[in-house]
Write a protein that holds these residues in place. Structure first.
Motif, PDB file in Angstrom:
ATOM      1  N   MET A   1      63.683  19.104  -5.999  1.00 20.80           N
ATOM      2  CA  MET A   1      62.104  17.986  -6.031  1.00 20.80           C
ATOM      3  C   MET A   1      61.367  18.722  -4.445  1.00 20.80           C
ATOM      4  O   MET A   1      62.492  17.945  -3.343  1.00 20.80           O
ATOM      5  CB  MET A   1      62.740  16.909  -6.546  1.00 20.80           C
ATOM      6  CG  MET A   1      60.955  16.252  -5.759  1.00 20.80           C
ATOM      7  SD  MET A   1      61.159  14.680  -6.630  1.00 20.80           S
ATOM      8  CE  MET A   1      60.279  14.992  -7.978  1.00 20.80           C
ATOM      9  N   GLY A   2      60.634  19.316  -4.189  1.00 23.20           N
ATOM     10  CA  GLY A   2      60.178  19.866  -2.679  1.00 23.20           C
ATOM     11  C   GLY A   2      59.694  18.376  -1.986  1.00 23.20           C
ATOM     12  O   GLY A   2      58.960  17.413  -2.170  1.00 23.20           O
ATOM     13  N   MET A   3      59.942  18.599  -0.103  1.00 25.58           N
ATOM     14  CA  MET A   3      58.970  17.379   0.147  1.00 25.58           C
ATOM     15  C   MET A   3      57.425  17.387   0.256  1.00 25.58           C
ATOM     16  O   MET A   3      57.130  18.400   0.758  1.00 25.58           O
ATOM     17  CB  MET A   3      60.246  17.515   1.629  1.00 25.58           C
ATOM     18  CG  MET A   3      61.016  17.083   1.696  1.00 25.58           C
ATOM     19  SD  MET A   3      61.920  15.263   1.008  1.00 25.58           S
ATOM     20  CE  MET A   3      60.995  14.229   2.641  1.00 25.58           C
ATOM     21  N   GLY A   4      56.796  16.499  -0.014  1.00 26.63           N
ATOM     22  CA  GLY A   4      55.676  16.512  -0.214  1.00 26.63           C
ATOM     23  C   GLY A   4      54.592  15.643   0.974  1.00 26.63           C
ATOM     24  O   GLY A   4      55.421  15.528   1.688  1.00 26.63           O
ATOM     25  N   VAL A   5      53.902  15.517   1.617  1.00 23.45           N
ATOM     26  CA  VAL A   5      52.969  15.029   2.694  1.00 23.45           C
ATOM     27  C   VAL A   5      53.276  13.464   2.352  1.00 23.45           C
ATOM     28  O   VAL A   5      52.838  13.151   0.806  1.00 23.45           O
ATOM     29  CB  VAL A   5      51.479  15.012   2.519  1.00 23.45           C
ATOM     30  CG1 VAL A   5      51.055  14.482   3.231  1.00 23.45           C
ATOM     31  CG2 VAL A   5      51.174  16.598   2.359  1.00 23.45           C
ATOM     32  N   ARG A   6      53.205  12.651   2.985  1.00 24.01           N
ATOM     33  CA  ARG A   6      53.663  11.362   3.410  1.00 24.01           C
ATOM     34  C   ARG A   6      52.404  10.559   4.206  1.00 24.01           C
ATOM     35  O   ARG A   6      52.420  11.075   5.126  1.00 24.01           O
ATOM     36  CB  ARG A   6      55.131  10.885   3.330  1.00 24.01           C
ATOM     37  CG  ARG A   6      56.022  11.775   2.553  1.00 24.01           C
ATOM     38  CD  ARG A   6      57.633  10.577   2.500  1.00 24.01           C
ATOM     39  NE  ARG A   6      57.881   9.568   3.434  1.00 24.01           N
ATOM     40  CZ  ARG A   6      58.751   9.332   3.848  1.00 24.01           C
ATOM     41  NH1 ARG A   6      59.746   9.664   3.795  1.00 24.01           N
ATOM     42  NH2 ARG A   6      58.868   8.696   4.560  1.00 24.01           N
ATOM     43  N   LEU A   7      52.263   9.578   3.357  1.00 21.75           N
ATOM     44  CA  LEU A   7      51.269   8.764   3.930  1.00 21.75           C
ATOM     45  C   LEU A   7      51.908   6.905   3.977  1.00 21.75           C
ATOM     46  O   LEU A   7      52.865   6.804   3.397  1.00 21.75           O
ATOM     47  CB  LEU A   7      50.452   8.468   3.594  1.00 21.75           C
ATOM     48  CG  LEU A   7      49.429   7.404   3.654  1.00 21.75           C
ATOM     49  CD1 LEU A   7      48.388   8.138   5.048  1.00 21.75           C
ATOM     50  CD2 LEU A   7      48.151   6.731   2.772  1.00 21.75           C
ATOM     51  N   VAL A   8      52.139   7.263   5.801  1.00 19.81           N
ATOM     52  CA  VAL A   8      52.959   6.399   6.348  1.00 19.81           C
ATOM     53  C   VAL A   8      51.883   5.210   7.329  1.00 19.81           C
ATOM     54  O   VAL A   8      51.482   5.398   8.640  1.00 19.81           O
ATOM     55  CB  VAL A   8      53.929   7.108   7.175  1.00 19.81           C
ATOM     56  CG1 VAL A   8      54.604   5.325   7.762  1.00 19.81           C
ATOM     57  CG2 VAL A   8      54.764   7.444   6.898  1.00 19.81           C
ATOM     58  N   ALA A   9      52.500   3.865   6.868  1.00 22.75           N
ATOM     59  CA  ALA A   9      51.370   2.374   7.527  1.00 22.75           C
ATOM     60  C   ALA A   9      51.762   2.390   8.432  1.00 22.75           C
ATOM     61  O   ALA A   9      53.379   2.246   8.704  1.00 22.75           O
ATOM     62  CB  ALA A   9      51.452   1.895   6.741  1.00 22.75           C
TER      63      ALA A   9
END
Length: 64
Positions: free
Chosen positions: A1-9
């Motif tokens: 499973m590849g790393m995707g875009v992460r939304l970080v607060a």
């Protein structure tokens, strides 16, 4: 499973721990490996080109 875009607060939401800031010193320093790899690719391409050119000139000298 590849790393995707992460939304970080930033700052983190209530009850969540903050993420550590990325440190550029933790990135791998493999520039020399890439340099050697691409010089090898270029040398291989030159050898193939030289062999193809030699074959073409040999056919030309045979009168084909």
């Amino acid at each position: 499973m590849g790393m995707g875009v992460r939304l970080v607060a930033d700052p983190p939401q209530a009850g969540l721990a903050p993420l550590a800031r990325p440190d550029p010193h933790n990135l791998p320093n493999n520039h020399i490996s890439y340099m050697v790899q691409w010089f090898f690719f270029a040398a291989t391409a030159l050898v193939i080109y030289g062999l193809a050119l030699r074959a073409r000139l040999a056919r030309k000298d045979d009168g084909r």
